[in-house]
Scaffold this motif. Structure first.
Motif, PDB file in Angstrom:
ATOM      1  N   SER A 168       0.860  -1.172   0.000  1.00  0.00           N
ATOM      2  CA  SER A 168       0.000   0.000   0.000  1.00  0.00           C
ATOM      3  C   SER A 168       0.899   1.224   0.000  1.00  0.00           C
ATOM      4  O   SER A 168       1.529   1.551   1.000  1.00  0.00           O
ATOM      5  CB  SER A 168      -0.883   0.005   1.253  1.00  0.00           C
ATOM      6  OG  SER A 168      -1.644   1.183   1.263  1.00  0.00           O
ATOM      7  N   GLY A 169       0.989   1.838  -1.163  1.00  0.00           N
ATOM      8  CA  GLY A 169       1.824   3.033  -1.298  1.00  0.00           C
ATOM      9  C   GLY A 169       1.007   4.121  -1.954  1.00  0.00           C
ATOM     10  O   GLY A 169      -0.061   4.488  -1.456  1.00  0.00           O
ATOM     11  N   PRO A 170       1.483   4.610  -3.110  1.00  0.00           N
ATOM     12  CA  PRO A 170       0.725   5.655  -3.803  1.00  0.00           C
ATOM     13  C   PRO A 170      -0.669   5.140  -4.150  1.00  0.00           C
ATOM     14  O   PRO A 170      -0.823   3.987  -4.549  1.00  0.00           O
ATOM     15  CB  PRO A 170       1.540   5.887  -5.084  1.00  0.00           C
ATOM     16  CG  PRO A 170       2.869   5.258  -4.842  1.00  0.00           C
ATOM     17  CD  PRO A 170       2.685   4.187  -3.818  1.00  0.00           C
ATOM     18  N   LEU A 171      -1.694   5.991  -3.988  1.00  0.00           N
ATOM     19  CA  LEU A 171      -3.067   5.545  -4.222  1.00  0.00           C
ATOM     20  C   LEU A 171      -3.348   5.458  -5.726  1.00  0.00           C
ATOM     21  O   LEU A 171      -2.850   6.274  -6.502  1.00  0.00           O
ATOM     22  CB  LEU A 171      -4.054   6.527  -3.585  1.00  0.00           C
ATOM     23  CG  LEU A 171      -3.929   6.696  -2.068  1.00  0.00           C
ATOM     24  CD1 LEU A 171      -4.964   7.702  -1.563  1.00  0.00           C
ATOM     25  CD2 LEU A 171      -4.096   5.373  -1.339  1.00  0.00           C
ATOM     26  N   PRO A 172      -4.174   4.490  -6.145  1.00  0.00           N
ATOM     27  CA  PRO A 172      -4.493   4.369  -7.571  1.00  0.00           C
ATOM     28  C   PRO A 172      -5.494   5.454  -7.995  1.00  0.00           C
ATOM     29  O   PRO A 172      -6.222   5.984  -7.149  1.00  0.00           O
ATOM     30  CB  PRO A 172      -5.139   2.987  -7.659  1.00  0.00           C
ATOM     31  CG  PRO A 172      -5.723   2.760  -6.313  1.00  0.00           C
ATOM     32  CD  PRO A 172      -4.842   3.475  -5.330  1.00  0.00           C
ATOM     33  N   ASP A 179     -10.031  12.308   1.027  1.00  0.00           N
ATOM     34  CA  ASP A 179      -9.681  13.128   2.189  1.00  0.00           C
ATOM     35  C   ASP A 179      -8.675  12.366   3.057  1.00  0.00           C
ATOM     36  O   ASP A 179      -8.403  11.187   2.827  1.00  0.00           O
ATOM     37  CB  ASP A 179     -10.931  13.523   2.986  1.00  0.00           C
ATOM     38  CG  ASP A 179     -11.702  12.308   3.468  1.00  0.00           C
ATOM     39  OD1 ASP A 179     -11.107  11.214   3.553  1.00  0.00           O
ATOM     40  OD2 ASP A 179     -12.909  12.449   3.738  1.00  0.00           O
ATOM     41  N   GLU A 180      -8.176  13.051   4.061  1.00  0.00           N
ATOM     42  CA  GLU A 180      -7.105  12.497   4.895  1.00  0.00           C
ATOM     43  C   GLU A 180      -7.510  11.173   5.556  1.00  0.00           C
ATOM     44  O   GLU A 180      -6.736  10.212   5.584  1.00  0.00           O
ATOM     45  CB  GLU A 180      -6.717  13.560   5.936  1.00  0.00           C
ATOM     46  CG  GLU A 180      -5.822  13.106   7.067  1.00  0.00           C
ATOM     47  CD  GLU A 180      -4.536  12.417   6.611  1.00  0.00           C
ATOM     48  OE1 GLU A 180      -4.060  12.699   5.494  1.00  0.00           O
ATOM     49  OE2 GLU A 180      -4.034  11.559   7.374  1.00  0.00           O
ATOM     50  N   ALA A 181      -8.751  11.118   6.059  1.00  0.00           N
ATOM     51  CA  ALA A 181      -9.174   9.904   6.767  1.00  0.00           C
ATOM     52  C   ALA A 181      -9.207   8.712   5.807  1.00  0.00           C
ATOM     53  O   ALA A 181      -8.800   7.597   6.160  1.00  0.00           O
ATOM     54  CB  ALA A 181     -10.549  10.128   7.388  1.00  0.00           C
ATOM     55  N   THR A 182      -9.674   8.942   4.577  1.00  0.00           N
ATOM     56  CA  THR A 182      -9.736   7.854   3.595  1.00  0.00           C
ATOM     57  C   THR A 182      -8.316   7.426   3.206  1.00  0.00           C
ATOM     58  O   THR A 182      -8.020   6.240   3.073  1.00  0.00           O
ATOM     59  CB  THR A 182     -10.503   8.320   2.332  1.00  0.00           C
ATOM     60  OG1 THR A 182     -11.689   8.980   2.769  1.00  0.00           O
ATOM     61  CG2 THR A 182     -10.839   7.173   1.423  1.00  0.00           C
ATOM     62  N   ARG A 183      -7.452   8.407   3.018  1.00  0.00           N
ATOM     63  CA  ARG A 183      -6.063   8.101   2.673  1.00  0.00           C
ATOM     64  C   ARG A 183      -5.431   7.205   3.733  1.00  0.00           C
ATOM     65  O   ARG A 183      -4.781   6.209   3.430  1.00  0.00           O
ATOM     66  CB  ARG A 183      -5.277   9.420   2.608  1.00  0.00           C
ATOM     67  CG  ARG A 183      -4.511   9.593   1.322  1.00  0.00           C
ATOM     68  CD  ARG A 183      -3.856  10.942   1.325  1.00  0.00           C
ATOM     69  NE  ARG A 183      -2.423  10.802   1.560  1.00  0.00           N
ATOM     70  CZ  ARG A 183      -1.657  11.774   2.014  1.00  0.00           C
ATOM     71  NH1 ARG A 183      -2.171  12.942   2.336  1.00  0.00           N
ATOM     72  NH2 ARG A 183      -0.380  11.577   2.188  1.00  0.00           N
ATOM     73  N   MET A 184      -5.656   7.586   4.988  1.00  0.00           N
ATOM     74  CA  MET A 184      -5.087   6.802   6.081  1.00  0.00           C
ATOM     75  C   MET A 184      -5.683   5.384   6.084  1.00  0.00           C
ATOM     76  O   MET A 184      -4.974   4.398   6.253  1.00  0.00           O
ATOM     77  CB  MET A 184      -5.367   7.504   7.422  1.00  0.00           C
ATOM     78  CG  MET A 184      -4.862   6.762   8.632  1.00  0.00           C
ATOM     79  SD  MET A 184      -3.082   6.407   8.571  1.00  0.00           S
ATOM     80  CE  MET A 184      -2.402   8.000   9.015  1.00  0.00           C
ATOM     81  N   ALA A 185      -6.994   5.290   5.852  1.00  0.00           N
ATOM     82  CA  ALA A 185      -7.636   3.973   5.864  1.00  0.00           C
ATOM     83  C   ALA A 185      -6.993   3.067   4.806  1.00  0.00           C
ATOM     84  O   ALA A 185      -6.774   1.879   5.053  1.00  0.00           O
ATOM     85  CB  ALA A 185      -9.131   4.127   5.605  1.00  0.00           C
TER      86      ALA A 185
END
Ligand code: ADP
Length: 546
Positions: free
Chosen positions: A345-349, A356-362
């Motif tokens: 889990s690295g850069p998001l697709p 948002d930040e919370a989703t990124r962290m999840a």
């Protein structure tokens, strides 16, 4: 008419994918890039990829001169150093099999592994001489022990024990001709720690190692470049340092090898003095580093990316690196049987847009997506494929060219009829392809017939400001069969009550997941690869009333 057999044949070169090609590439095209070691006495030793390749050929020449045949298993009992890298390429280039042994294992486990593998020589760091001398009387097949230090560093030697520098001093690198074998031949051997039963051997072929190098080196995964400086904190005996000494040679990265000291101060010093841009290790190492940085109010100035894997990465770690130091966390999942990379889990697709930040962290907390070269499915207990809805958990099964087919010296296949290996982990896959590990099947907590994710509770509990490490285990319960117990190691100097720990979980997980009790522990038991040892905790708290 031309002969169709000639036209239909493979017209491209039969370039055998053997791992000696990696260091030959580094020697020829990145020859001046440095390989740096912190020695046992703290001194820094500098060499280059070209000199490392030269000395690796001397290792091969010494093996040939002393009649070691290709296919022979050669052990190493050593921390990360340039000498260890020379030995591993020298052994593999000859076609012998490099068996990295973990010095933190118990003596009887090491004796089992050495004898099961039939190791003939063992290369040993001088600090492990007492350990080696305890093992030797029980390992009759070992004909030679070579101490990987400066001459005399291991003390006076006789008989089957020699100094490494003496062994290779007269060896003529020109007599080493690498890669005179098939890419399907074995290159390396690692044993799983054998949390249940005897340790099992995973024997990697040259082809599987070389493909793993290309697979894990892809940009969305470890993605190293010739401009990177790589600190391999993860030891070479932990699944070949996750393949990093191969990836570094392929990419032409500068390679930094930390020797024995992996505490926060020692790791910080190397990160800064060597201007490291990429590093990797298990979560416990990073917890120690971040604590050291906080206590001493220090900043990481060159590090760009850190790969964290081997057990679940916590929110506190991701925040510590990202918010505290601007370092990107690559959360990796894998295992010995997978060489080891499974998902990252690295850069998001792009399918996730700009969350948002919370989703990124999840998403960072999940174990991530597969690279090309790893295929994955999740199935129910009776083998039915589970949907990728992020909710239905299943047994995680994997297939690919760097994934185990059969354990060493075992005649039973380790894969199902479709060629998938059951990882022993349980998880969900979401519509974006993200794997989330909910448990190891042997750590599962089954309460009233429903699974509780120990990993998820641990992630949240370890975010409590007073908690240093958290573990959740199953304890027997008369009605529900099993219930979760939370075990906490507090930060130094902190005190806390069970109630405040449990209150912290309320609202963050289902009520019936809230552990039935909390135990505070002085020091969390760590296994040989630095992960929490839940086996020890289960034994200790087996009789705790739920
Ligand atoms: P062992 O831990 O048995 O010594 P490995 O180093 O091969 O052997 O560990 C593999 C196991 O570690 C996986 O099956 C999985 O349970 C666990 N693991 C590895 N990475 C992660 C991760 N990022 N999150 C959760 N669990 C992980």
């Amino acid at each position: 008419m031309s002969d169709p057999a000639v036209f239909d044949a493979d017209l491209m070169q039969g370039w055998e994918m053997t791992v000696d090609r990696l260091i030959t590439h580094a020697e020829r095209w990145h020859g001046t890039r440095e390989v740096v070691t912190r020695l046992a006495d703290g001194r820094i030793s500098r060499t280059t990829w070209a000199a490392t390749a030269h000395r690796a050929r001397q290792v091969t020449a010494a093996l040939i001169a002393q009649g070691i045949a290709p296919g022979t298993r050669i052990g190493t009992l050593a921390m990360n150093s340039a000498r260890h890298v020379e030995v591993w390429y020298g052994v593999m280039g000859h076609g012998a099999v490099c068996h990295t042994l973990n010095p933190r294992l118990f003596d009887d486990q090491l004796i089992y592994m050495i004898n099961h593998a039939d190791d003939r020589w063992i290369f040993v760091d001088p600090v492990f001489r007492p350990l080696m001398e305890r093992l030797l009387p029980h390992c009759p097949g070992v004909a030679k022990v070579i101490y990987l230090g400066d001459p005399g560093e291991a003390g006076a030697l006789s008989g089957a024990a020699v100094d490494y520098e003496a062994l290779i001093a007269g060896a003529d690198p020109a007599s080493a001709r690498w890669g005179q074998f098939s890419e399907r031949d074995p290159a390396a051997l690692c044993y799983t720690s054998g949390t249940t039963g005897n340790p099992k051997g995973v024997q990697y072929s040259h082809r599987s190692q070389l493909l793993h190098t290309l697979i894990s080196g892809q940009k969305d995964f470890l993605g190293l470049s010739s401009r990177d400086t790589l600190l391999s904190v993860v030891p070479m005996f932990h699944v070949n340092a996750w393949g990093l000494p191969f990836i570094a040679a392929a990419a032409g990265s500068k390679l930094v090898l930390p020797g024995a000291r992996l505490d926060g101060a020692a790791v910080y010093e190397l990160l800064e003095t060597e201007a490291v841009t990429f590093t990797a290790a298990v979560p416990t190492v990073w917890q120690l580093l971040l604590d050291f940085l906080t206590v001493n109010q220090l900043q990481l100035t060159t590090l760009k990316r850190v790969a964290i894997g081997g057990s679940a990465c916590t929110e506190a770690l991701i925040r510590g690196f990202r918010d505290g130091h601007g370092v990107e966390v690559l959360h990796a999942w894998g295992m010995t049987e997978m060489s080891p990379i499974g998902t990252i889990s690295g850069p998001l697709p792009p399918s996730l847009g700009t969350p948002d930040e919370a989703t990124r962290m999840a998403y960072n907390l999940k174990q991530g997506r597969v690279p090309f070269g790893v295929d994955m499915k999740i199935t129910s207990d009776d083998g039915v494929d589970q949907p990728h809805d992020g909710a239905a958990p299943g047994h995680i099964k994997v297939a690919g060219p760097s994934i185990l087919q059969r354990y060493f010296r075992d005649d039973k296949p380790a894969v199902d009829a479709e060629g998938y290996f059951d990882t022993g982990d349980i998880g969900t896959i979401d519509p974006h392809g993200y794997l989330q590990i909910t448990d190891r099947s042997k750590d599962l907590i089954k309460s009233g017939g429903e699974w509780i994710s120990s990993v998820e509770i641990e992630n949240i509990a370890s975010g409590h400001p007073k908690a240093l490490l958290a573990a959740v285990i199953a304890i027997p319960h008369p009605k529900w069969r099993e219930r979760p117990l939370l075990v906490i190691q507090l930060r130094p100097g902190e005190t806390a009550t069970a109630e405040e720990m449990l209150a912290f979980l309320k609202g963050k997980i289902a009520t019936w997941w809230i552990p039935d009790g909390v135990q505070f522990i002085e020091a969390m038991p760590l296994g040989a690869t630095g992960k929490l040892d839940k086996k020890v905790l289960r034994a200790r708290y087996a009789t705790t009333a739920a």
